[in-house]
Design a protein around this motif. Sequence first.
Motif, short mmCIF file in Angstrom:
data_model
loop_
_atom_site.label_atom_id
_atom_site.label_comp_id
_atom_site.label_asym_id
_atom_site.label_seq_id
_atom_site.Cartn_x
_atom_site.Cartn_y
_atom_site.Cartn_z
N GLU A 63 0.77 -1.09 0.08
CA GLU A 63 0.02 -0.06 -0.15
C GLU A 63 0.76 1.32 -0.06
O GLU A 63 0.48 2.54 -0.43
N SER A 64 1.90 1.32 0.47
CA SER A 64 2.88 2.39 0.68
C SER A 64 3.85 2.14 -0.39
O SER A 64 4.45 3.33 -1.23
N SER A 65 4.73 1.02 -0.76
CA SER A 65 5.66 0.65 -1.81
C SER A 65 5.15 0.60 -3.06
O SER A 65 6.03 0.50 -4.09
N GLY A 66 4.09 0.12 -3.16
CA GLY A 66 3.63 -0.50 -4.62
C GLY A 66 4.09 -1.60 -4.83
O GLY A 66 3.55 -2.21 -6.05
N HIS A 67 4.82 -2.61 -4.19
CA HIS A 67 5.08 -3.76 -4.14
C HIS A 67 3.91 -4.86 -3.78
O HIS A 67 4.00 -5.37 -2.78
N VAL A 68 2.98 -4.83 -4.49
CA VAL A 68 1.77 -5.48 -4.08
C VAL A 68 1.80 -7.13 -4.29
O VAL A 68 2.72 -7.63 -5.29
N GLN A 69 0.98 -7.72 -3.58
CA GLN A 69 0.85 -9.07 -3.84
C GLN A 69 -0.69 -9.40 -4.39
O GLN A 69 -1.47 -9.16 -3.46
N LYS A 70 -0.59 -9.84 -5.35
CA LYS A 70 -2.02 -10.28 -5.93
C LYS A 70 -2.04 -11.83 -5.75
O LYS A 70 -1.23 -12.52 -5.70
N LEU A 71 -2.99 -11.92 -5.06
CA LEU A 71 -3.65 -13.60 -4.33
C LEU A 71 -3.92 -14.40 -5.86
O LEU A 71 -4.75 -14.07 -6.61
N VAL A 72 -3.16 -15.54 -6.00
CA VAL A 72 -3.63 -16.34 -6.96
C VAL A 72 -4.36 -17.54 -6.40
O VAL A 72 -5.33 -17.80 -6.87
N GLU A 73 -3.72 -18.02 -5.46
CA GLU A 73 -4.66 -19.06 -4.61
C GLU A 73 -4.45 -19.19 -3.22
O GLU A 73 -3.10 -18.87 -2.78
N LEU A 74 -5.10 -19.29 -2.38
CA LEU A 74 -4.86 -19.63 -0.92
C LEU A 74 -5.07 -21.16 -0.45
O LEU A 74 -6.00 -21.65 -0.90
N ARG A 75 -4.03 -21.66 0.13
CA ARG A 75 -4.00 -23.00 0.77
C ARG A 75 -4.02 -23.05 2.08
O ARG A 75 -3.38 -22.42 2.69
N VAL A 76 -4.73 -24.16 2.49
CA VAL A 76 -4.61 -24.32 3.98
C VAL A 76 -3.54 -25.88 4.30
O VAL A 76 -3.97 -26.77 3.50
N ASP A 77 -2.91 -25.64 5.31
CA ASP A 77 -2.05 -26.77 5.50
C ASP A 77 -2.91 -28.06 6.34
O ASP A 77 -4.22 -27.90 6.54
N CYS A 78 -2.49 -29.32 6.28
CA CYS A 78 -3.30 -30.29 6.67
C CYS A 78 -3.64 -30.17 8.38
O CYS A 78 -4.84 -30.84 8.60
N ASP A 79 -2.88 -29.29 9.09
CA ASP A 79 -3.57 -29.18 10.46
C ASP A 79 -4.29 -28.12 10.47
O ASP A 79 -4.83 -27.72 11.71
#
Length: 119
Positions: A63-79
């Motif tokens: 938000e301040s640097s412009g170095h954004v992360q666009k979400l492609v996929e969210l994964r949940v681990d086995c636990d």
Amino acid sequence: MRFDPSNLKFDDKGLIPAIAQQEGTGEVLMMAWMNAASIEKTLETGHVTYWSRSRQSFWAKGESSGHVQKLVELRVDCDRDCLLLIVDQTGPACHTNRRNCFYTAVRDGEEVVIADPMV
């Protein structure tokens, strides 16, 4: 089954670790914390939003640097106690201006910086 963040295993502060990984290359970029609200915000907007423990507020990556992360996929681990965020990272992911936060290696008992800041 519909995803419900309340079914995740958060720590006693309501947080869960989230590892950001670059889509396509598999490069591990960083680790940060999320809470249920930041997960929901990320899923709604498609832009990764973490929870800042030091500021006690949302931290929308870039938000301040412009170095954004666009979400492609969210994964949940086995636990169900850790998240993997597959992202499209713009620019450096680390606040030190490096591509990722894991730029220090331990080799023969010594810490060695293995990546310089991006120009």
